[in-house]
Motif scaffolding. Structure first.
Motif, mmCIF file in Angstrom:
data_model
loop_
_atom_site.group_PDB
_atom_site.id
_atom_site.type_symbol
_atom_site.label_atom_id
_atom_site.label_comp_id
_atom_site.label_asym_id
_atom_site.label_seq_id
_atom_site.Cartn_x
_atom_site.Cartn_y
_atom_site.Cartn_z
ATOM 1 N N ALA A 17 73.319 -67.089 48.866
ATOM 2 C CA ALA A 17 72.455 -67.280 50.040
ATOM 3 C C ALA A 17 72.075 -65.955 50.690
ATOM 4 O O ALA A 17 71.013 -65.848 51.313
ATOM 5 C CB ALA A 17 73.139 -68.185 51.056
ATOM 6 N N LEU A 18 72.891 -64.926 50.533
ATOM 7 C CA LEU A 18 72.588 -63.622 51.137
ATOM 8 C C LEU A 18 71.420 -62.914 50.444
ATOM 9 O O LEU A 18 70.777 -62.054 51.035
ATOM 10 C CB LEU A 18 73.819 -62.715 51.106
ATOM 11 N N LEU A 19 71.141 -63.289 49.198
ATOM 12 C CA LEU A 19 70.046 -62.656 48.461
ATOM 13 C C LEU A 19 68.685 -63.240 48.846
ATOM 14 O O LEU A 19 67.670 -62.542 48.802
ATOM 15 C CB LEU A 19 70.277 -62.794 46.953
ATOM 16 N N LEU A 20 68.656 -64.495 49.235
ATOM 17 C CA LEU A 20 67.391 -65.173 49.536
ATOM 18 C C LEU A 20 66.514 -64.448 50.558
ATOM 19 O O LEU A 20 65.310 -64.324 50.336
ATOM 20 C CB LEU A 20 67.655 -66.602 50.017
ATOM 21 N N PRO A 21 67.050 -63.948 51.673
ATOM 22 C CA PRO A 21 66.183 -63.270 52.647
ATOM 23 C C PRO A 21 65.500 -62.007 52.125
ATOM 24 O O PRO A 21 64.531 -61.544 52.720
ATOM 25 C CB PRO A 21 67.132 -62.931 53.804
ATOM 26 N N LEU A 22 65.992 -61.444 51.018
ATOM 27 C CA LEU A 22 65.363 -60.241 50.450
ATOM 28 C C LEU A 22 64.112 -60.552 49.645
ATOM 29 O O LEU A 22 63.314 -59.662 49.349
ATOM 30 C CB LEU A 22 66.349 -59.488 49.554
ATOM 31 N N ILE A 23 63.930 -61.818 49.271
ATOM 32 C CA ILE A 23 62.776 -62.178 48.451
ATOM 33 C C ILE A 23 61.520 -62.150 49.307
ATOM 34 O O ILE A 23 61.442 -62.809 50.341
ATOM 35 C CB ILE A 23 62.977 -63.556 47.790
ATOM 36 N N ARG A 24 60.562 -61.343 48.877
ATOM 37 C CA ARG A 24 59.306 -61.187 49.618
ATOM 38 C C ARG A 24 58.544 -62.499 49.642
ATOM 39 O O ARG A 24 58.533 -63.233 48.651
ATOM 40 C CB ARG A 24 58.454 -60.094 48.965
ATOM 41 N N PRO A 25 57.889 -62.808 50.754
ATOM 42 C CA PRO A 25 57.145 -64.070 50.832
ATOM 43 C C PRO A 25 55.980 -64.107 49.841
ATOM 44 O O PRO A 25 55.308 -63.109 49.630
ATOM 45 C CB PRO A 25 56.614 -64.086 52.269
ATOM 46 N N PHE A 26 55.792 -65.251 49.229
ATOM 47 C CA PHE A 26 54.611 -65.520 48.411
ATOM 48 C C PHE A 26 54.372 -67.023 48.457
ATOM 49 O O PHE A 26 55.313 -67.806 48.548
ATOM 50 C CB PHE A 26 54.761 -65.004 46.982
ATOM 51 N N ASP A 27 53.099 -67.417 48.443
ATOM 52 C CA ASP A 27 52.756 -68.830 48.592
ATOM 53 C C ASP A 27 52.981 -69.627 47.317
ATOM 54 O O ASP A 27 53.608 -70.674 47.328
ATOM 55 C CB ASP A 27 51.298 -68.992 49.048
ATOM 56 N N ARG A 28 52.406 -69.151 46.217
ATOM 57 C CA ARG A 28 52.503 -69.847 44.942
ATOM 58 C C ARG A 28 52.841 -68.836 43.869
ATOM 59 O O ARG A 28 52.358 -67.711 43.899
ATOM 60 C CB ARG A 28 51.172 -70.522 44.567
ATOM 61 N N GLY A 29 53.665 -69.249 42.930
ATOM 62 C CA GLY A 29 53.987 -68.377 41.817
ATOM 63 C C GLY A 29 55.340 -68.703 41.225
ATOM 64 O O GLY A 29 56.172 -69.366 41.853
ATOM 65 N N GLU A 64 66.381 -73.792 44.295
ATOM 66 C CA GLU A 64 66.196 -74.889 45.251
ATOM 67 C C GLU A 64 65.087 -74.545 46.248
ATOM 68 O O GLU A 64 64.314 -75.397 46.657
ATOM 69 C CB GLU A 64 67.511 -75.173 45.985
ATOM 70 N N VAL A 65 64.972 -73.273 46.604
ATOM 71 C CA VAL A 65 63.935 -72.802 47.523
ATOM 72 C C VAL A 65 62.667 -72.411 46.760
ATOM 73 O O VAL A 65 61.559 -72.831 47.101
ATOM 74 C CB VAL A 65 64.449 -71.603 48.354
ATOM 75 N N LEU A 66 62.821 -71.611 45.703
ATOM 76 C CA LEU A 66 61.665 -71.048 45.005
ATOM 77 C C LEU A 66 60.896 -72.073 44.178
ATOM 78 O O LEU A 66 59.713 -71.878 43.894
ATOM 79 C CB LEU A 66 62.106 -69.881 44.128
ATOM 80 N N SER A 67 61.527 -73.174 43.794
ATOM 81 C CA SER A 67 60.829 -74.192 43.006
ATOM 82 C C SER A 67 59.724 -74.865 43.817
ATOM 83 O O SER A 67 58.813 -75.461 43.242
ATOM 84 C CB SER A 67 61.817 -75.236 42.485
ATOM 85 N N ARG A 68 59.744 -74.728 45.136
ATOM 86 C CA ARG A 68 58.655 -75.256 45.964
ATOM 87 C C ARG A 68 57.380 -74.435 45.783
ATOM 88 O O ARG A 68 56.300 -74.866 46.174
ATOM 89 C CB ARG A 68 59.056 -75.241 47.436
ATOM 90 N N ARG A 69 57.513 -73.248 45.197
ATOM 91 C CA ARG A 69 56.364 -72.342 45.021
ATOM 92 C C ARG A 69 55.860 -72.293 43.587
ATOM 93 O O ARG A 69 54.752 -71.835 43.335
ATOM 94 C CB ARG A 69 56.758 -70.933 45.466
ATOM 95 N N GLY A 70 56.692 -72.689 42.632
ATOM 96 C CA GLY A 70 56.296 -72.635 41.231
ATOM 97 C C GLY A 70 57.473 -72.854 40.310
ATOM 98 O O GLY A 70 58.586 -73.150 40.759
ATOM 99 N N THR A 71 57.256 -72.659 39.027
ATOM 100 C CA THR A 71 58.302 -72.847 38.024
ATOM 101 C C THR A 71 59.343 -71.741 38.137
ATOM 102 O O THR A 71 59.000 -70.573 38.316
ATOM 103 C CB THR A 71 57.691 -72.843 36.608
ATOM 104 N N CYS A 72 60.594 -72.110 38.001
ATOM 105 C CA CYS A 72 61.700 -71.154 37.992
ATOM 106 C C CYS A 72 62.217 -71.057 36.556
ATOM 107 O O CYS A 72 62.650 -72.057 35.975
ATOM 108 C CB CYS A 72 62.814 -71.609 38.920
ATOM 109 N N HIS A 73 62.161 -69.856 35.993
ATOM 110 C CA HIS A 73 62.568 -69.629 34.607
ATOM 111 C C HIS A 73 64.007 -69.100 34.582
ATOM 112 O O HIS A 73 64.301 -68.077 35.202
ATOM 113 C CB HIS A 73 61.648 -68.608 33.943
ATOM 114 N N ALA A 74 64.864 -69.797 33.859
ATOM 115 C CA ALA A 74 66.242 -69.351 33.650
ATOM 116 C C ALA A 74 66.287 -68.681 32.286
ATOM 117 O O ALA A 74 66.304 -69.357 31.257
ATOM 118 C CB ALA A 74 67.196 -70.534 33.708
#
Length: 192
Positions: A25-37, A55-65
């Protein structure tokens, strides 16, 4: 060749004590805002960092593992199971020095506890640079090259300076460190 994490020890990655020194959870605030991607984790392993971020980033696009080891991909897919965002997750089996994602297709890439395992770090960071969009962001978390109560042997670790050198060689700019974890450095690098 660098030592890779053994998939037979995957339960160590989900040790409840890990949250006390490496909370995703501490890493999430470092991710720069973007609408879609799309986003990607290189070396997603068992999903310890991937799932909270997806869980957060999937609202913006596909998450590749992205993972190199088939055994870790199998474990990851079991962990993915019935997560509500599973349809927005794509597991990607990579090659040693090649990430099979298109040029400029990802907004943010993160890598946790993988840098010290890389045999050819400059090639991997060149690949990350290639798959990032023009405004893309790379976040790297790895073990400090000093004695810590947990983690790989000190002689297997790479310094933060080594990481900066690899990022600069790949073309990254605006590289900076963040103080988030007691045993790990966190480095952010932007493509432009």
């Amino acid at each position: 060749m660098a030592h890779l994490f053994d998939p037979n020890h995957v339960t160590r990655l989900h040790d409840p004590e890990r949250k006390s020194f490496q909370d995703p959870a501490l890493l999430l605030p470092l991710i720069r805002p973007f609408d879609r991607g799309d986003s990607a984790e290189i070396g997603a392993g068992s999903g310890y960092f991937f799932f909270p971020l997806a869980e957060v980033l999937s609202r913006r696009g596909t998450c590749h593992a992205v993972e190199l080891q088939p055994g870790m991909v199998e474990h990851f897919n079991r962990e993915l199971g019935s997560k509500p965002f599973r349809d927005l997750v794509r597991t990607v089996l990579s090659e040693k020095d090649r990430i099979p994602l298109p040029d400029g297709s990802v907004e943010v890439v993160w890598m946790v506890n993988v840098f010290h395992e890389l045999t050819h770090p400059r090639e991997i960071f060149s690949e990350i640079f290639r798959i990032l969009s023009p405004s893309g962001q790379c976040l790297v978390v790895d073990w400090m090259k000093e004695p810590t109560p947990k983690g790989p042997p000190q002689e297997e670790r790479k310094s933060e300076v080594d990481l900066y050198d690899s990022l600069i060689a790949a073309g990254f700019v605006k590289i900076r460190s963040h103080d988030l974890y007691p045993y790990h450095y966190v480095v952010e690098a932007l493509k432009n």
